[in-house]
Design an enzyme around this catalytic site. Structure first.
Site, short mmCIF file in Angstrom:
data_model
loop_
_atom_site.label_atom_id
_atom_site.label_comp_id
_atom_site.label_asym_id
_atom_site.label_seq_id
_atom_site.Cartn_x
_atom_site.Cartn_y
_atom_site.Cartn_z
N CYS A 113 0.81 29.40 -13.91
CA CYS A 113 0.44 29.90 -15.23
C CYS A 113 -0.02 28.80 -16.17
CB CYS A 113 1.61 30.69 -15.81
SG CYS A 113 1.88 32.18 -14.88
N PRO A 125 0.82 -1.21 0.00
CA PRO A 125 0.00 0.00 0.00
C PRO A 125 0.86 1.27 0.00
CG PRO A 125 -0.05 -1.03 2.17
CD PRO A 125 0.80 -1.91 1.29
N TYR A 136 -4.94 13.78 -13.48
CA TYR A 136 -5.89 12.65 -13.44
C TYR A 136 -7.33 13.08 -13.31
CZ TYR A 136 -1.80 10.30 -11.20
OH TYR A 136 -0.58 9.80 -10.86
C1 PLP Z 1 2.73 2.68 -7.03
C2 PLP Z 1 2.97 1.30 -6.62
C3 PLP Z 1 2.40 0.81 -5.44
C4 PLP Z 1 1.51 1.63 -4.56
O1 PLP Z 1 0.32 1.95 -5.17
P1 PLP Z 1 -0.87 2.62 -4.32
O2 PLP Z 1 -1.94 2.78 -5.30
O3 PLP Z 1 -0.34 3.91 -3.82
O4 PLP Z 1 -1.18 1.68 -3.22
C5 PLP Z 1 2.67 -0.48 -5.08
N1 PLP Z 1 3.48 -1.27 -5.84
C6 PLP Z 1 4.05 -0.82 -6.97
C7 PLP Z 1 4.92 -1.71 -7.74
C8 PLP Z 1 3.82 0.46 -7.40
O5 PLP Z 1 4.37 0.89 -8.54
#
Ligand code: PLP
Length: 440
Positions: free
Chosen positions: A364, A293, A336
């Site tokens: 800007c 996470p 996004y």
């Molecule tokens: C970005 C990423 C995460 C974390 O993603 P969240 O959406 O912030 O939980 C976990 N593992 C990998 C390989 C990532 O690139």
């Protein structure tokens, strides 16, 4: 206040928002705005929440914080204190983690284009694992590990080709993705065949990260099933035992009151039972499970605080209220179409007149809008605006656009405050510049 705010956030008797038992107005006064404030209690309980949910369901497991969501020394120290691992996607993140004292065996390195320098750094520091993404990297690893006695543990990043219900720019496990190797066209198998013949690496299992800000488990369960079937095939064909398995991160959080994220226990139960079923079906012993996470740890703990400035009323169109930050500290709305809520932080105007305004950044670009059409108490120049759920992927993507100074970061905890990153100064803006005077 509602669930989108850090734990225990409330208004004091003069109506100011209080986070971690510290008044946001007081913080803004001490450190200026824009300011990012993290509540340590919320941060640590998110870490424990994921860790505990995981370890109570799957004893052989580990929660790893994806540092790219937001990393600085203080955060890395908290990660280490809580016993989580730290996922890095660059040599810079490895540096911050190592420098903050995260034990090397708890570090992992991801990335779809790891440089020679990054792999060398990982090997030298003897980090826990490298998640291999592509054939160039396999060749590089073969070369770089030739002289090493101790093999480096690697996982292979798979692209399971699952459909994900999130914004295209944060879907990573769809067939058309720059991340991982597809199972479907045989590339993942070719990578396994190469990896098992490299003495300097030990292929211990597989990884996928299917997307971010997910509100349902479908992509994870689909990916896990496909990955375990692949693992079983690789075990038969190449003798690779499945020791470690990671379905990544991607767990969604509330940005708006109406958002309905799943809690850690729900995610973990679904992930664990899918892994158990897949292992049983494919005759595999249960591997160590790693979850990653990022947003779900850092996001809810952080808020952004701005000062309101210029107001522009376009009759019959909209009213713009500008803040002293914007896309340089939070590019998510522009990148996004991310949506946020906000509240006036220095007084409680809820009983008074309201209006619908658009919160504009100060940079800007016409697209530099933080929140379109939000209902707020009628505000004045100098009021403070606080945006919740700003702890992940805001400052982490911050820039110096328009030569802006990156905001300070304060950590609050039960009435005490610690500045964990100072605001940039003008001197910081030119510290890397090389003038003629230097060259003479
Ligand atoms: C970005 C990423 C995460 C974390 O993603 P969240 O959406 O912030 O939980 C976990 N593992 C990998 C390989 C990532 O690139």
């Amino acid at each position: 206040m509602t669930e989108v705010w850090p734990m225990g956030t409330h208004r004091n008797d003069v109506g100011e928002i209080v986070v971690g038992e510290v008044s946001v107005a007081e913080l803004a006064h001490s450190y200026g705005t824009p300011l990012y404030v993290y509540d340590e209690t919320t941060l640590r309980s998110a870490m424990r929440g994921w860790q505990d949910a995981l370890s109570s369901r799957l004893p052989h497991s580990r929660a790893v914080y994806a540092g790219k969501a937001f990393l600085c020394t203080a955060i890395a120290e908290i990660v280490a204190e809580e016993g989580l691992g730290l996922d890095c996607v660059s040599d810079g993140e490895l540096f911050v983690g190592l420098n903050a004292g995260v034990p090397p065996h708890l570090l992992s390195l991801h990335g779809n284009n790891k440089g020679r320098n990054e792999l060398e750094m990982a090997l030298e520091a003897k980090i826990g694992k490298i998640i291999v993404d592509n054939f160039n990297e396999i060749d590089l690893l073969e070369e770089l590990t030739a002289e090493h006695d101790e093999p480096m543990t690697v996982l292979l990043r798979l692209n399971p080709g699952v459909d994900v219900h999130t914004h295209r720019k944060i879907s990573t496990g769809v067939a058309d993705s720059k991340f991982g190797l597809p199972i479907s066209d045989g590339q993942a198998e070719r990578a396994v065949a190469k990896l098992v013949n490299i003495p300097g690496v030990r292929l211990a299992g597989y990884h996928a990260h299917v997307g971010s800000q997910l509100f349902d488990t479908d992509a994870h369960t689909g990916a896990i099933s496909d990955m375990l079937a692949f693992a079983a095939k690789m075990r038969v064909s190449y003798g690779v035992e499945l020791e470690i398995f990671s379905p990544g991160g991607g767990f969604g959080i509330s940005y708006l009151d109406q958002d309905t994220p799943l809690d850690p226990a729900h995610w973990i139960e679904t992930i664990a039972s899918t892994i158990e079923a897949g292992c049983a079906e494919n005759g595999l012993p249960l591997p160590m499970v790693i979850i990653e996470p990022g947003r779900a740890i850092a996001g809810p703990a952080g808020i952004a605080v701005y000062t309101l400035g210029a107001r522009k009323q376009l009759d019959g169109i909209r009213t713009y209220v500008s803040v002293d930050g914007g896309m340089a500290d939070n590019i998510r709305p522009a990148l996004y179409d991310a949506r946020y809520t906000a509240e006036i932080a220095n007084r409680d105007g809820s009983g008074g007149p309201h209006e619908t305004v658009t919160i504009a950044g100060k940079y800007c670009e016409s697209g530099d809008l933080l929140i379109e059409d939000i209902d707020l108490p009628v505000s004045h120049e100098g009021d403070l605006l606080a945006i919740p759920a700003a702890g992940a992927y805001c400052l982490a993507m911050a820039s110096n656009y328009n030569m802006s100074l990156k905001p300070a970061v304060a950590l609050v905890n039960n009435g005490s405050t610690r500045l964990i990153r100072r605001r940039e100064s003008f001197a910081d803006l030119i510290r890397l510049d090389i003038t003629r005077a230097h060259q003479e």
